[in-house]
Motif scaffolding. Structure first.
Motif, short mmCIF file in Angstrom:
data_model
loop_
_atom_site.label_atom_id
_atom_site.label_comp_id
_atom_site.label_asym_id
_atom_site.label_seq_id
_atom_site.Cartn_x
_atom_site.Cartn_y
_atom_site.Cartn_z
N GLU A 32 0.83 -1.21 0.00
CA GLU A 32 0.00 0.00 0.00
C GLU A 32 0.86 1.26 0.00
O GLU A 32 0.35 2.36 0.19
CB GLU A 32 -0.94 0.01 1.21
N ASN A 33 2.17 1.12 -0.17
CA ASN A 33 3.06 2.28 -0.23
C ASN A 33 4.09 2.09 -1.35
O ASN A 33 4.28 0.99 -1.86
CB ASN A 33 3.74 2.52 1.11
N VAL A 34 4.72 3.19 -1.72
CA VAL A 34 5.60 3.19 -2.88
C VAL A 34 6.79 2.25 -2.72
O VAL A 34 7.21 1.61 -3.68
CB VAL A 34 6.07 4.63 -3.18
N ALA A 35 7.33 2.15 -1.51
CA ALA A 35 8.51 1.30 -1.31
C ALA A 35 8.61 0.90 0.15
O ALA A 35 8.50 1.75 1.04
CB ALA A 35 9.78 2.02 -1.75
N GLN A 36 8.85 -0.37 0.37
CA GLN A 36 9.00 -0.90 1.73
C GLN A 36 10.06 -1.98 1.72
O GLN A 36 10.00 -2.93 0.95
CB GLN A 36 7.67 -1.47 2.22
N THR A 37 11.03 -1.85 2.62
CA THR A 37 12.17 -2.76 2.66
C THR A 37 12.05 -3.74 3.82
O THR A 37 11.76 -3.33 4.95
CB THR A 37 13.48 -1.97 2.80
N PHE A 38 12.29 -5.01 3.55
CA PHE A 38 12.29 -6.05 4.57
C PHE A 38 13.72 -6.40 4.96
O PHE A 38 14.67 -6.10 4.23
CB PHE A 38 11.55 -7.28 4.06
N PRO A 39 13.91 -7.03 6.12
CA PRO A 39 15.27 -7.32 6.60
C PRO A 39 16.11 -8.17 5.65
O PRO A 39 17.34 -8.06 5.64
CB PRO A 39 15.01 -8.07 7.92
#
Length: 407
Positions: free
Chosen positions: A188-195
């Motif tokens: 739901e957002n432009v960019a999201q980083t996971f571990p």
């Protein structure tokens, strides 16, 4: 939810915004990126790049620590990508610290900054520009407080926006003795980083935004919130310092669809004792019986003035279903972004967002009234600021929907 920002001539802007007179846009490409992603509108071209952007200092008595959690809900598939069999979330926590740490927290990653800029078609400025915003919290600083002593506030950002857009508010609340959990709602957002290095992008951004999609967003976020509360307050909490949380003092606030989702979350989860909708149009219906817990509506006059043609109707419907303590406050001159970090940062970068109030002033107001609301309803400390207009904050109008007035 995203609101339309009407264009004004530069001459009109300068007359209405004297504090910005003579200010130039920091980077023309960055301006275009912000505009394309709903963060602002381009101002005049820049003669010199602005100084490194920064968030305002929190005003509470404690330094602030922060950490991030990766959470995985195996009980449900992702609502937007059904092939993903578990809902994965990233959550940032802020909390009062015993002392400042060694490493100031990063606002967002370079990859997230790059994707946000590319989403606006910008390639002629440093890709990591937005990762250089100076914050006031320290990564993994040692928490302060006794067992079960700190109220918990959940924050939910606007659609397409990362959880980082609520950092200045989170830092303020943490400096005042709250644990704050801001949720990135995946896809739901432009960019999201996971571990593990994976970066997800915005699936919902390309969807036609009819009421069924907005309602699904709100109810999906409510499910995210309940899951996060389980992970923070259950028998085996995912945060090693979760013992600090007072599980009888939990509340929520959100901006835009995050604010609208606060009502859906409160309807679904009685652990949320109070809530705030910051400039969010509500789609999901309230329960037939309504809500009797404290609730604050905080927004901009252009969309939520009762009795003004074309505005106010959505919140009037919500208002009728709120049966506990409630207030309807509007901030004169505010735009949709004024209640988030973006108002502050856009001013620093010389970017127009349609607001007629300085971003720093809008953030001061947002922080002050949000903190007052939670102090009153979670800590039982009466806040006269919430009872009537204040000479210290003349921009804030108290609305009486029954009379169709704001004063």
């Amino acid at each position: 939810m995203s609101q339309m920002i009407h264009n004004q001539t530069q001459a009109t802007r300068e007359l209405r915004k004297p504090w910005r007179r003579g200010r130039l846009a920091a980077v023309a490409g960055l301006v275009a990126a912000m505009a394309a992603t709903g963060l602002g509108q381009a101002g005049p071209a820049s003669a010199a790049r602005a100084a490194e952007p920064y968030l305002p200092m929190p005003t509470g008595s404690r330094p602030v620590g922060t950490t991030s959690l990766y959470l995985k809900d195996t009980s449900r598939p992702d609502p937007w990508v059904p092939s993903v069999k578990a809902r994965e979330l990233m959550v940032s926590l802020w909390y009062p610290a015993r002392s400042p740490g060694r490493h100031r927290a990063q606002y967002m990653t370079p990859t997230e900054s790059e994707l946000l800029l590319k989403n606006g078609g910008v390639t002629n400025i440093p890709a990591d520009t937005l990762s250089k915003v100076r914050t006031n919290a320290f990564t993994d600083a040692r928490p302060a407080g006794g067992a079960h002593s700190l109220p918990l506030i959940v924050l939910s950002p606007g659609h397409s926006k990362p959880r980082s857009e609520l950092t200045a508010l989170a830092e303020e609340l943490a400096s005042r003795g709250y644990v704050v959990a801001a949720i990135d709602h995946t896809y739901e957002n432009v960019a999201q980083t996971f571990p593990d290095g994976r970066v997800t992008t915005c699936v919902t951004c390309d969807m036609k935004k009819d009421p069924t999609v907005w309602e699904k967003l709100e109810k999906g976020r409510a499910a995210d919130v309940s899951f996060v509360l389980d992970e923070l307050t259950g028998a085996h909490p995912k945060w090693k310092d979760a013992r600090l949380i007072n599980t009888s003092k939990i509340a929520m606030s959100g901006q835009s669809v995050g604010g609208a989702s606060t009502l859906a979350a409160m309807a679904a989860d009685p652990r949320l004792r109070a809530g705030i909708d910051v400039d969010g149009t509500v789609t999901a219906p309230l329960p037939v019986a309504g809500l009797s817990r404290p609730f604050l509506l905080l927004g901009k006059p252009a969309t939520y003035t009762p009795g003004q043609p074309g505005t106010g109707a959505n919140w009037e419907s919500v208002w009728a279903g709120l049966h506990g303590w409630k207030r309807w406050l509007l901030v004169t001159g505010a735009a949709h972004t004024s209640f988030t970090d973006h108002g502050v940062l856009m001013d620093q970068l010389g970017i127009e967002d349609g607001a007629d109030i300085p971003g720093a002033r809008a953030m001061t107001i947002t922080r002050r009234y949000v903190a007052a609301f939670f102090d009153q309803h979670l800590r039982k400390k009466p806040q006269p600021l919430l009872n009537k207009p204040s000479a210290n904050y003349p921009e804030v109008k108290f609305c009486a929907p029954e009379k169709k007035t704001c004063a």
